[in-house]
Design an enzyme around this catalytic site. Structure first.
Site, short mmCIF file in Angstrom:
data_model
loop_
_atom_site.label_atom_id
_atom_site.label_comp_id
_atom_site.label_asym_id
_atom_site.label_seq_id
_atom_site.Cartn_x
_atom_site.Cartn_y
_atom_site.Cartn_z
CE LYS A 183 32.20 16.73 22.37
NZ LYS A 183 32.69 17.17 21.05
CB SER B 167 27.83 23.98 23.46
OG SER B 167 27.91 22.58 23.26
CD GLU C 290 23.68 15.65 11.06
OE1 GLU C 290 24.52 16.55 11.14
OE2 GLU C 290 23.04 15.40 10.02
N GLY D 77 19.18 20.04 12.64
CA GLY D 77 20.59 20.27 12.37
C GLY D 77 21.20 19.17 11.54
CG ASP E 208 25.70 20.08 10.16
OD1 ASP E 208 26.91 19.87 10.26
OD2 ASP E 208 24.91 19.89 11.10
CB SER F 191 27.38 11.11 23.20
OG SER F 191 26.18 11.86 23.22
#
Length: 320
Positions: free
Chosen positions: A54, A79, A205, A209, A211, A305
């Site tokens: 990030k 989060s 994923e 979750g 989506d 990640s």
């Protein structure tokens, strides 16, 4: 702008973050290769500044601020990992940062965000909408809102991780990428487009979750409830609009793995590769090690990640 995002935008982001972001190591494991029946290359963003990829997107976005934006400061909601990334990037840039975090965010991530100098405001992820809170506060304070994934500069910054991977190991057959809101996946797809155009780009994923998987197959963004998963970095209810524009054009498939498979992968990294990897960071590797996507006989890139997990939580998960 997202419709026009190209590999050249990732190249420009790489130039912007050079000297600030770490060029993280690419590791391999004979045991992992044997288990997957493939040649696996792990891009270890758990060794990035603040412990996750990030930082790349956050720093790239803030580096493009005008003087007026710098004077007012930056605001975000997250989060945890993007929260820390914005707080650290803002500190390096000498500007103020306000971060809206769920009150049940991992304590380690909250503490680190504060230690990097960020002002933390809590909300209830189950009853309140962080995007609405973020827009309102940014308007009230005159700050620039940099969301955790739904932003072109964030997407291009995250893509620099895959860019480095391709530069180090060459073209790949498959690239497995953790998927929450879609910043890393969209950016990785842009990098693949420029450096390994025949590579299959696959998002991964948590089962609870999916989506993104639903969205890719339906051709439009699908909203779900807050997922019940240990992968806190993927506890999002929908993919970002900018992200989906890239993903639907450039991503080949999205698969899912279970929380149990994530725990098994955390154990593998700890025992065999001597690394602490957070549950979300294990998504791509879990897909390869547990057969969620066929990789036999292929050269496979796997983005790890991040590694930001409370040690007590880590011990609870891998020791259970």
């Amino acid at each position: 702008m997202t419709n026009t995002l190209q590999y050249s935008d990732v190249e420009q982001a790489a130039a912007r973050i050079a000297g600030a972001a770490h060029r993280t190591p690419v590791l391999s494991s004979t045991t992992a290769n044997a288990r997957a029946g493939a040649q696996l290359f792990f891009k270890c963003e758990n060794y990035q500044r603040m412990g996750a990829f990030k930082f790349r997107g956050a720093y790239n976005a803030i580096a493009r601020f005008t003087d007026a934006q710098r004077a007012a400061g930056v605001l975000t909601f997250s989060s945890g990992n993007h929260a820390q990334a914005i707080a650290l990037s803002a500190r390096l840039a000498g500007i103020r940062a306000t971060i809206i975090m769920p009150k049940d965010a991992p304590a380690l991530k909250v503490q680190a965000t504060k230690e990097y100098g960020g002002e933390v405001i809590f909300y209830d992820r189950y009853t309140e909408n962080r995007e609405e809170i973020g827009r309102r506060l940014a308007e009230e304070r005159g700050m620039t809102l940099i969301p955790p994934y739904d932003h072109p500069d964030v997407i291009c910054g995250q893509g620099t991780a895959a860019k480095e991977l391709f530069e180090e190991v060459g073209e790949l057959d498959v690239l497995l990428v953790p998927l929450g809101g879609g910043g890393l996946l969209a950016g990785s797809a842009l990098a693949a487009m420029g450096l390994s155009p025949s590579c299959k780009v696959i998002g991964v994923e948590p089962e609870a979750g999916n989506d993104g998987q639903q969205s890719l197959r339906k051709g439009e963004i699908v909203h779900i409830g807050v997922p019940d998963t240990i992968a806190d970095g993927a506890m999002v209810t929908h993919i970002g609009e900018h992200n989906f524009e890239v993903i639907r054009r450039r991503v080949d498939d999205i698969v899912t793995v279970s929380d149990a498979q994530l725990v098994d992968t955390m154990k593998f990294f700890a025992e065999r590769m001597k690394m602490v990897v957070e549950p979300t960071g294990c998504l791509g590797a879990a897909a390869a090690l547990h057969g969620a996507y066929p990789v036999t006989g292929k050269r496979v890139g796997i983005l790890i990640s991040g590694g930001n997990v409370d040690l007590s939580r880590f011990a609870q998960l891998v020791g259970g």
